[in-house]
Design an enzyme around this catalytic site. Structure first.
Site, PDB file in Angstrom:
ATOM      1  CG  ASP A   1       0.091   9.418   0.499  1.00  0.00           C
ATOM      2  OD1 ASP A   1       0.046   8.242   0.887  1.00  0.00           O
ATOM      3  OD2 ASP A   1      -0.635  10.326   0.954  1.00  0.00           O
TER       4      ASP A   1
ATOM      5  NE  ARG B   1       2.517   4.553  11.103  1.00  0.00           N
ATOM      6  CZ  ARG B   1       2.681   4.564   9.795  1.00  0.00           C
ATOM      7  NH1 ARG B   1       3.752   5.113   9.273  1.00  0.00           N
ATOM      8  NH2 ARG B   1       1.782   4.024   8.999  1.00  0.00           N
TER       9      ARG B   1
ATOM     10  CG  LEU C   1      -7.315   5.497  -0.202  1.00  0.00           C
ATOM     11  CD1 LEU C   1      -7.832   4.415   0.728  1.00  0.00           C
ATOM     12  CD2 LEU C   1      -7.569   5.092  -1.657  1.00  0.00           C
TER      13      LEU C   1
ATOM     14  CG  HIS D   1      -2.013  -1.049   1.082  1.00  0.00           C
ATOM     15  ND1 HIS D   1      -3.280  -0.749   0.639  1.00  0.00           N
ATOM     16  CD2 HIS D   1      -1.987  -2.380   1.277  1.00  0.00           C
ATOM     17  CE1 HIS D   1      -3.991  -1.868   0.599  1.00  0.00           C
ATOM     18  NE2 HIS D   1      -3.223  -2.870   0.979  1.00  0.00           N
TER      19      HIS D   1
HETATM   20  P1  ADQ Z   1      -2.831   6.296   4.767  1.00  0.00           P
HETATM   21  O1  ADQ Z   1      -1.447   6.802   4.856  1.00  0.00           O
HETATM   22  O2  ADQ Z   1      -3.531   6.162   6.028  1.00  0.00           O
HETATM   23  O3  ADQ Z   1      -2.901   4.924   3.985  1.00  0.00           O
HETATM   24  P2  ADQ Z   1      -4.916   7.509   2.933  1.00  0.00           P
HETATM   25  O4  ADQ Z   1      -4.860   6.774   1.661  1.00  0.00           O
HETATM   26  O5  ADQ Z   1      -5.152   8.929   2.725  1.00  0.00           O
HETATM   27  O6  ADQ Z   1      -3.566   7.387   3.790  1.00  0.00           O
HETATM   28  O7  ADQ Z   1      -6.045   6.850   3.786  1.00  0.00           O
HETATM   29  C1  ADQ Z   1      -6.519   7.440   4.935  1.00  0.00           C
HETATM   30  C2  ADQ Z   1      -7.911   6.955   5.268  1.00  0.00           C
HETATM   31  O8  ADQ Z   1      -8.182   7.375   6.586  1.00  0.00           O
HETATM   32  C3  ADQ Z   1      -8.963   7.558   4.369  1.00  0.00           C
HETATM   33  O9  ADQ Z   1      -9.933   6.616   4.027  1.00  0.00           O
HETATM   34  C4  ADQ Z   1      -9.562   8.684   5.198  1.00  0.00           C
HETATM   35  O10 ADQ Z   1     -10.926   8.873   5.011  1.00  0.00           O
HETATM   36  C5  ADQ Z   1      -9.311   8.241   6.605  1.00  0.00           C
HETATM   37  N1  ADQ Z   1      -9.013   9.422   7.409  1.00  0.00           N
HETATM   38  C6  ADQ Z   1      -7.985  10.253   7.270  1.00  0.00           C
HETATM   39  N2  ADQ Z   1      -8.061  11.239   8.165  1.00  0.00           N
HETATM   40  C7  ADQ Z   1      -9.159  11.033   8.881  1.00  0.00           C
HETATM   41  C8  ADQ Z   1      -9.774  11.708   9.969  1.00  0.00           C
HETATM   42  N3  ADQ Z   1      -9.288  12.805  10.515  1.00  0.00           N
HETATM   43  N4  ADQ Z   1     -10.867  11.189  10.462  1.00  0.00           N
HETATM   44  C9  ADQ Z   1     -11.380  10.082   9.940  1.00  0.00           C
HETATM   45  N5  ADQ Z   1     -10.856   9.426   8.939  1.00  0.00           N
HETATM   46  C10 ADQ Z   1      -9.757   9.888   8.418  1.00  0.00           C
HETATM   47  C11 ADQ Z   1      -1.956   4.017   3.366  1.00  0.00           C
HETATM   48  C12 ADQ Z   1      -0.976   4.651   2.383  1.00  0.00           C
HETATM   49  C13 ADQ Z   1      -1.732   5.399   1.319  1.00  0.00           C
HETATM   50  C14 ADQ Z   1      -2.724   4.470   0.628  1.00  0.00           C
HETATM   51  C15 ADQ Z   1      -3.575   3.725   1.633  1.00  0.00           C
HETATM   52  C16 ADQ Z   1      -4.409   2.661   0.976  1.00  0.00           C
HETATM   53  O11 ADQ Z   1      -0.062   5.497   3.047  1.00  0.00           O
HETATM   54  O12 ADQ Z   1      -0.856   5.975   0.383  1.00  0.00           O
HETATM   55  O13 ADQ Z   1      -3.574   5.244  -0.199  1.00  0.00           O
HETATM   56  O14 ADQ Z   1      -2.770   3.102   2.613  1.00  0.00           O
HETATM   57  O15 ADQ Z   1      -3.645   1.787   0.234  1.00  0.00           O
END
Ligand code: ADQ
Length: 724
Positions: free
Chosen positions: A370, A309, A374, A163
């Site tokens: 990144d 973390r 998402l 991921h």
């Molecule tokens: P993340 O680094 O966690 O994931 P991201 O892809 O943006 O990054 O996913 C975050 C998820 O958490 C999203 O679904 C979002 O809605 C949710 N989220 C973020 N902030 C939030 C908040 N304040 N409150 C509630 N929900 C929140 C890792 C990798 C990414 C990759 C994903 C999936 O680092 O690059 O896209 O896995 O493979």
């Protein structure tokens, strides 16, 4: 089809004790959990992941997780868990893979824990595994697991999805355990990444560090093939689009607006992680305010950061830095009735998150690196019902590959971000909608479910292919039949290639002398008077005579240019005059000068350019160039250019192993014929064999042979059994 076993660091649910000390489960908000959540309910599946017992009874926890959530917990020793999770996963792999090598710790103790925990996961998977099950392993915490499982059960079907980004070779090579990690991943049938860039990086590392070449993303490992491909993860589009128009979200809008007033609303949402470029974003916003006083009091940035973390030092430092920056911007520009940056350090419930996305005029997504991101996609989905808004997106997020209609910025270029903020705030509504609609169409078509199905489809296909190929493998049954036929035959012909078949390859062609074990086997085979053993090689006669001349075998040298029958003298094929040699040599020499660690081998009737030790990227490229450069020279001289294992050979065109082989095949009536070889030149031998012959190709790649052997070891063990 069997069941689906999803394996990831964490389970999608986590146990808690409520106020009455009863065990309850909370859902996880991570990108992966939300992504796969909607997919895995469609299959008969189990989810295997680490679970902290949170003071609950382990037995009850295990039972309820399995019964209520189809989850299998992996319990870890707390010290090991810390070394594996905060340690190796997040202080070594995460920074390295995100190109933050300066943050990476290389620590033997955490590496050992990482290995132990990967083995613990393997135990948990093996306890559940049934034949026909498919195992889907997720992410950077479990990169050794594919190979551990393959070692324990060679016919297992395993997909691995990463991921996060896969780093460029120059960064990946810094890891002291790079080979182990690479080989760990290569245990899978399919390795998936979010983007083609990560695929390229992985393939390049596999070639440079493990010598694994690929054809169209397929890496051959023995008789197995690993498919490496890009599967860009989508989102549960409908969930976001429909929530945006739901009454629950509508209810939240007034209180949200009360905070923002009628100002323009810029939003950012991420985990508080140094890869997300949060300080860069704050500084860019600060500079935007400095350069655009006309926007003062008319715009606000709401920055939502989820704690993440918090036990890792660099995250603590980042937290402090962000706190200070927010204070600085607000201190410098804030007024009684205007706070430029509103900073929420917490996770948001789903509806609140959607309400924010929906209201935001500009979404700032500026990670320095990144895997996918998402959040950018979710923002676009909430604008589905003729909403407006502008996405500003870092070109270093995987999602930038798909969201080209965003204002794409280089997150290291502050001016670029500042300009994009201005442009976004000024963008006409029609243009906003046009850009959003184009992105929405794409995201609606390729959702997280399509993504998961695509990936699973690739894994299933790979497993079918593996099964088909396995049918051609030199199985115990085939070997048994071969030995019986061999035992019953009165006259037998054995045509054996040398390099890559009887001995492994080496960077120096002079260093692959037959060892005692091989000589004993060949001697025993040759001593049986029913046998004619022929070593049919591209080597010159001098070396064949020196290495094997004392055995009672026939020798074919230089692909058939000369041969020596058992007990006889060397006989040469009629050959065109060697006047071409100097001209070809001078062209080859130019390539030796330009390509470090390559050299020319001169045989009696052939010239060979060896590039085995050259840079694995440069070697094949120069080989193609050399091939072209030689084409004109060789055309009218009855010469052929032949490409072998990291060699390019020029020799008379009328010479090939097939011609030599046919002489032996037709010289009498054989009751048993066996030919073994690994190279393209051996295909000429396979082609002229009678249908009843046993032909064995060593290693992967297309072949006319009836069977396949994994490698030299398997061939030698077969010959050993025949000799006995
Ligand atoms: P993340 O680094 O966690 O994931 P991201 O892809 O943006 O990054 O996913 C975050 C998820 O958490 C999203 O679904 C979002 O809605 C949710 N989220 C973020 N902030 C939030 C908040 N304040 N409150 C509630 N929900 C929140 C890792 C990798 C990414 C990759 C994903 C999936 O680092 O690059 O896209 O896995 O493979």
């Amino acid at each position: 089809m069997g069941r689906l076993l999803i394996v990831s660091n964490r389970l999608p649910v986590s146990p808690e004790l409520d106020e009455n000390d009863n065990l309850v489960f909370a859902g996880s908000a991570g990108g992966l959990a939300t992504g796969l959540g909607s997919f895995y309910k469609r299959y008969e599946s189990l989810w295997v992941g680490w679970c902290e017992s949170a003071g609950c009874d382990g037995f009850e926890l295990r039972e309820r997780l399995l019964q209520e959530h189809s989850c299998v917990p992996v319990f870890l020793d707390p010290t090991d868990a810390h070394l594996y999770y905060e340690g190796f996963s997040n202080e070594t792999v995460w920074p390295t893979f995100h190109h933050f090598a300066q943050y990476a710790q290389f620590d033997e103790e955490t590496w050992q824990a990482y290995k132990r925990v990967n083995h613990r996961f393997a135990d948990a998977v093996m306890e559940q595994l049934q034949p026909d099950d498919i195992v889907w392993i997720n992410d950077y915490h479990l990169m050794l697991l594919p190979s551990i499982l393959r070692d324990r059960m060679p016919e297992i079907t395993v997909g691995f999805f990463l991921h996060i980004p896969f780093p460029s070779f120059e960064i990946f090579r810094m890891l002291p355990w790079r080979e182990q990690i690479l080989n760990g991943l290569l245990g899978a049938d399919v390795i998936g990444f979010h983007t083609y860039d990560y695929v390229r990086h992985f393939l390049s590392s596999a070639l440079r560090l493990a010598g694994r070449d690929h054809t169209l993303g397929q890496i051959a490992i023995g008789s197995r093939t690993v498919k490496v491909d890009a599967f860009p993860m989508g989102i549960d589009y409908e969930r976001f689009a429909s929530a945006a128009s739901s009454p629950e979200v509508a209810q939240m809008t007034p209180s949200l607006r009360a905070h923002i007033g009628d100002r323009r609303f810029i939003l950012s949402v991420d985990r508080l992680d140094y890869s997300k470029g949060i300080p860069v974003r704050l500084e860019a916003f600060e500079r935007f305010l400095a350069e655009h006083p006309e926007w003062h009091r008319k715009v606000g940035l709401t920055m939502v950061a989820v704690p993440s973390r918090t036990d890792v030092e660099h995250y603590q430092l980042l937290k402090r830095e962000v706190d200070e920056l927010v204070g600085r911007v607000n201190g410098r520009y804030g007024t009684m009735d205007w706070t430029p940056v509103r900073y929420l350090y917490r996770s948001l419930p789903f509806n609140e998150l959607v309400a924010m996305y929906k209201e935001a005029d500009v979404m700032l997504v500026t990670p320095l690196r990144d895997g996918m991101n998402l959040v950018a996609k979710e923002y676009v989905a909430t604008k589905d019902h003729s909403g407006t808004g502008v996405l500003v997106l870092s070109e270093l997020a995987g999602s930038a590959a798909e969201l080209g209609e965003a204002l794409v910025v280089n997150p290291f270029d502050q001016t670029d971000i500042v300009d994009a903020i201005g442009k976004a705030l000024d963008m006409p509504v029609a243009e906003q909608q046009e850009r959003l609609t184009a992105m929405q169409e794409r995201l609606r078509r390729y959702t997280v479910v399509d993504w998961a199905e695509d990936f699973m489809g690739a894994v299933e296909l790979a497993s079918e292919n593996r099964r088909e190929r396995a049918a051609l493998n030199l199985s115990a049954q085939v070997e048994q039949r071969l030995l019986e036929d061999y035992g019953n035959a009165a006259r037998r012909l054995l045509l054996l290639d040398y390099d890559g078949t009887l001995v492994g390859f080496s960077a120096k062609p002079g260093s692959t002398k037959p060892d005692d074990q091989l000589r004993t086997t060949l001697h025993a085979l040759a001593a049986d008077e029913r046998n004619e053993v022929v070593i049919i090689s591209g080597r010159d006669r001098k070396i064949l005579a020196e290495w094997l001349g004392d055995l009672d075998v026939s020798l074919v040298a230089e692909h058939g240019a000369m041969q020596r029958r058992r007990g006889g003298e060397w006989i040469e094929m009629p050959m065109p005059p060697d006047t071409w040699i100097e001209a070809v040599r001078s062209v080859m020499e130019r390539y030796v000068d330009r390509t470090p660690r390559t050299f020319i081998e001169q045989k009696e009737h052939a010239l060979v350019w060896h590039y085995r030790a050259a840079d694995p990227g440069l070697g094949p490229q120069r080989a193609r160039e050399l091939h072209e450069a030689l084409a004109g020279l060789t055309e009218n001289h009855g010469l052929a250019i032949m490409e072998g294992h990291r060699v390019l050979e020029v020799k008379p065109a009328n010479v090939n192993k097939g011609r030599a082989a046919i002489e032996f095949v037709e010289s009498e009536v054989w009751e048993f014929v066996l030919a073994v070889g690994d190279d393209r030149t051996d295909e000429d031998v396979f082609e002229v064999l009678p249908a009843s012959a046993y032909s064995i190709k060593v290693g992967g790649g297309g072949s006319l042979a009836r069977y396949r052997a994994e490698g030299v070891t398997e061939v030698r063990s077969l010959l050993g059994r025949m000799a006995r």
